[in-house]
Every structure is written in structure tokens, then in C-alpha cells.
Design a protein around this motif. Structure first.
Motif, mmCIF file in Angstrom:
data_model
loop_
_atom_site.group_PDB
_atom_site.id
_atom_site.type_symbol
_atom_site.label_atom_id
_atom_site.label_comp_id
_atom_site.label_asym_id
_atom_site.label_seq_id
_atom_site.Cartn_x
_atom_site.Cartn_y
_atom_site.Cartn_z
ATOM 1 N N ARG A 112 -12.484 19.093 70.210
ATOM 2 C CA ARG A 112 -11.660 19.409 71.377
ATOM 3 C C ARG A 112 -12.330 18.921 72.656
ATOM 4 N N ALA A 113 -13.636 19.121 72.759
ATOM 5 C CA ALA A 113 -14.346 18.735 73.981
ATOM 6 C C ALA A 113 -14.233 17.227 74.227
ATOM 7 N N ALA A 114 -14.459 16.452 73.185
ATOM 8 C CA ALA A 114 -14.397 14.997 73.331
ATOM 9 C C ALA A 114 -12.974 14.548 73.648
ATOM 10 N N ALA A 115 -11.995 15.159 72.958
ATOM 11 C CA ALA A 115 -10.598 14.787 73.175
ATOM 12 C C ALA A 115 -10.174 15.126 74.597
ATOM 13 N N GLU A 116 -10.633 16.290 75.075
ATOM 14 C CA GLU A 116 -10.243 16.701 76.425
ATOM 15 C C GLU A 116 -10.873 15.798 77.488
ATOM 16 N N GLN A 117 -12.114 15.446 77.269
ATOM 17 C CA GLN A 117 -12.774 14.575 78.242
ATOM 18 C C GLN A 117 -12.049 13.240 78.336
#
Lengths: 243, 217
Positions: A112-117
Motif C-alpha cells: 500500500r505504501a509504495a502504491a500510494e507514493q
């Protein structure tokens, strides 16, 4: 010479109506192609055959040198092909940010963190950093379409297909979407655009294809097609849309 | 006029036991009915002609015959073929099969009411059919289905009174038994009506809140 997309003798019909007849198209990487033509000429169907939203009835279809048919991994194919629709087709129950991260999370299995960034960068690129938490119904048509572009880009596609991306927009909102598309073209994205925006075609495309009744009537550089069309059908079409 | 509710009020605990059985039958038949309905709807819209026709015949037969006849076939008919169901099993199963057919149609309509572009958009980013159904189409269809599902749930709760005919002592049958001993038909039937009304009202309030919460989303 390898092409990113190759369509060879493609035939497609809906019932008794032939939509594409013996259709051939080769696309080079980085190429920007605009398809124009009267409604019902099969322009949108070309795009929908490329990512196999429409199965073809005969002929051959290649993506990055690999033949695509019913048995191919269509999800993997489509993950590499971005598509932008006339009516945006954003997911109404998800915010702008959620729309953009959905496929990277579900299809690519990104964190999620990578996708959101990644999504935040894309939304910034399309000029919507301040709308990440908005639902589609809270956005204007132009904003929705830019979210849709970001959603397609989130999968890091090799090619982008635009199916009349500005046709459903109010006139004053067309510019912002075209600007986003222009920026994408400048980044070197391979693009196939079905549109009635002749200014955009002139400015951005390497090649213009004029289609009518399921066949390519004429193709060439924007100057060749817009200034010196050879075919009668092209001339009369251009005359009609200029008035 | 000679109405006397005091006799009935003394029987209230028994009636409340009946309510409990009614709720039990309704809950399990709705749970099972939802499973039948979701499965039925997915079959109905599938591209497999066998599944489509199974779902079609299921809906056709159940919608075209009275629920009472369906229950009687299960409870009184099947023993002749050597299949003996307890009254509770027959009652719950019968109501579930019945409500499942209607729920099939509700969910099918809900799924088909979601804009076609949604499935295309989901597929175009690389999702498979299952992912698209679960993550994109499902949530939107659910929202569309809630009002007709609420109707269907209420119908099922009321239809559970038919289970009294296969000897389940739920609210309605409890009432009838009280009438046998007290001869207070009017009082008992009105009390039963009020109890059904209360159960349905509570459910309607819950459903209403749920609907409002989903609309805000």
C-alpha cells in the motif's frame, strides 16, 4: 524491426455488421498515432481489439512480438496497456487515490505504501494533488478524466490507448485533459488516440489514420492528411468537421 | 363488544417464544437464501449455458408455484421417496429455496445495473473476472440491491408463518394454539399482527440506517 503492436488482417463483426475488415496496423514504440473518422467507422473497436476487450474473429494480433489470442494471459496483457475511456469509468465507490492504487495493489501486489507514493506522484503529474481524497462524483469531468489517466499510468503501461477522451467533456474542460495527454506524449509514451480534436492530432501525432467503414482509407503525417488529403472520403470528412 | 386482552397478556411469554422461533426460521432461511441467491445470480449471468439454464429453471419453478406447495412437497411429499426431513429442516430449507429464487433475480438485476464501463475499466487495468466482480462490481451492485433485498427479507419473515403448516410452533402456530384454549380469536390475531409488525419495524430501522450509511460513502 519489431513493433509494439501489430494487427494483421484483423476481421471483427458485431452480428451482421462488419466493424473491421482486413485491418492492418503496426505501431512502433514511442509512436503517437491519432485515429480519426466518422462515427461507426471502427476507430474505437481498433483500440478495444488491441487490449482484447473485444475478441477478434480472424487475423492476427501481436503485442511486443507475442501473439495474442483467447488462450493468452489477457490480464497480463492488459496490465501493460493503459486505456482511457470516453466516459472515464472511474470506480465511483473509491476516492481518486483509491482509484489509482487499486490495480497496483490487486493486480501487481504492490504494498500500500509504495502504491500510494506512486499514485500521489501521478496525481500530482495530472495536476490533482489536492483532490486525492475526493470521490469521482465530487470532481468535474475534466478532473475525472485526469484521474482516469493517472489510474491507467499507475500500472506503468508500455502503451496508452485513448478512446475519445474528451468527447464527453464540456468544451471548457477539454483543454486540461489535452494538456495532460500532451505532457505524456512529450515523456515519450506510445499512444493511440481516437479523437475529434484536430488541433491535438496536428500538434502531437506522428501519424494520422483516417478510417471509414472498418478500413483505413488513408494514413500519413498530420500535414499529409490535413493539408493534402488524397482520398475523396478524407476530404469530405475533413470538410464536414471543419464547419 | 366483549374484548378481553388480559387473558392473552398472561400468555405473552409463550407468544414471545413463538417470536423467537419465527426469528430463528427467518434468520436461517435468509442466510441460506442469500447463499442460494448469490450462487443463482452468478450462474444466471455466467457464460456457461448449463449454469445459466439451471439458474433459469430454479427461478422459473419457484416463482411459478406457491410457497405452501413447496413446503408441503418437502415435508409431506419427500418421505414417500424415503427422504424424511424434520419440520424445522423442511421449513427453513423450503423458505430458503423460495426466497433464494427471488434473491437470485434481485442480485442479477443489481449486477446488471452496474454500468458496463465498470467491468471494462477493471479488466483494462489487468484485473481478472473474479477480482473485478469482488472489488468493483460487487460493492456497487450491493448498494443497488439493498432496497429490494429489504423487501424480500420482510416477505420472508412474514412467509415464515406458513411454516406453521408443517407443524413448526412459531409465532402464528403459537397463537392458534392459544385460541384453541381461550377462544379469543380477535385478540390473539391482533396481538400476533402487532408482534410481526414490531419485528419487521426493527428490521426496517436497521436496514434504513445501513442504507443511509452506504449512501454517504
Amino acid at each position: 524491426m519489431s513493433y509494439i503492436v501489430e494487427m494483421q488482417n484483423v476481421y471483427k463483426s458485431f452480428g451482421a455488421v462488419d466493424v473491421l475488415k482486413d485491418f492492418n496496423l503496426n505501431l512502433q514504440e514511442g509512436e503517437k498515432v491519432v485515429i480519426i473518422g466518422p462515427s461507426g467507422s471502427g476507430k474505437s473497436t481498433v483500440l478495444r481489439c488491441i487490449n482484447h476487450l473485444e475478441p477478434i474473429q480472424s487475423g492476427k494480433l501481436y503485442f511486443s512480438g507475442q501473439q495474442i489470442d483467447e488462450k493468452s494471459d489477457l490480464c497480463q496483457l492488459r496490465a501493460q496497456i493503459g486505456m482511457v475511456f470516453q466516459r472515464f469509468n472511474l470506480f465511483p465507490h473509491k476516492t481518486a487515490l483509491e482509484n489509482v492504487i487499486e490495480a497496483p495493489l490487486v493486480v501487481k501486489g504492490m504494498t500500500r505504501a509504495a502504491a500510494e507514493q506512486n499514485a500521489l506522484e501521478l496525481l500530482q503529474k495530472v495536476g490533482l494533488s489536492d483532490k486525492t481524497g475526493s470521490y469521482p462524483r465530487e470532481l468535474s469531468g475534466g478532473q475525472q478524466q485526469r484521474v482516469a489517466i493517472a489510474r491507467a499510468l499507475a500500472m506503468n503501461p508500455k502503451i496508452m490507448l485513448f478512446d475519445e477522451p474528451t468527447s464527453a467533456l464540456d468544451p471548457e474542460l477539454v483543454g486540461e485533459v489535452l494538456l495532460t495527454m500532451k505532457a505524456l506524449a512529450e515523456d515519450g509514451m506510445t499512444m493511440v488516440v481516437v479523437t475529434h480534436e484536430m488541433g491535438f492530432a496536428r500538434e502531437v501525432s506522428d501519424r494520422v489514420i483516417f478510417m471509414d467503414q472498418g478500413v483505413i482509407v488513408e494514413e500519413g503525417s498530420p500535414t499529409e492528411i490535413f493539408e493534402y488529403p488524397q482520398q475523396e472520403r478524407t476530404k469530405s470528412f475533413l470538410k464536414r468537421i471543419r464547419h | 363488544m366483549n374484548l378481553d386482552y388480559s387473558v392473552i397478556l398472561s400468555k405473552l411469554p409463550i407468544l414471545l417464544d413463538g417470536c423467537w422461533v419465527t426469528l430463528e426460521i427467518s434468520f436461517f432461511s435468509l442466510l441460506l437464501g442469500m447463499i442460494f441467491g448469490i450462487a443463482g445470480a452468478l450462474c444466471r449471468i455466467s457464460s456457461n449455458p448449463l449454469l445459466t439454464s439451471i439458474a433459469f429453471f430454479y427461478v422459473w419453478i419457484i416463482r411459478g408455484t406457491p410457497v405452501m406447495v413447496q413446503l408441503f412437497i418437502l415435508y409431506f411429499g419427500l418421505p414417500q421417496l424415503g427422504i424424511k426431513l424434520s419440520s424445522m429442516t423442511a421449513g427453513i430449507l423450503g423458505l430458503a429455496i423460495n426466497t433464494g429464487a427471488y434473491i437470485t433475480e434481485i442480485i442479477r438485476a443489481g449486477i446488471q445495473a452496474v454500468d458496463k464501463g465498470q467491468m471494462e475499466a477493471a479488466l483494462s487495468v489487468g484485473m481478472n473476472y473474479r477480482q473485478a466482480m469482488v472489488r468493483i462490481i460487487g460493492p456497487q451492485a450491493t448498494k443497488i440491491c439493498i432496497p429490494p433485498l429489504v423487501n424480500q427479507f420482510i416477505m420472508t419473515l412474514k412467509n415464515s408463518s406458513i411454516a406453521s403448516l408443517v407443524t413448526i410452533t412459531e409465532l402464528f402456530r403459537t397463537g392458534e394454539q392459544i385460541i384453541y384454549t381461550t377462544f379469543r380469536s380477535f385478540e390473539v390475531y391482533t396481538i400476533i399482527a402487532v408482534l410481526y409488525l414490531i419485528m419487521n419495524s426493527v428490521f426496517m430501522i436497521i436496514a434504513d440506517n445501513l442504507e443511509k450509511r452506504m449512501a454517504r460513502q
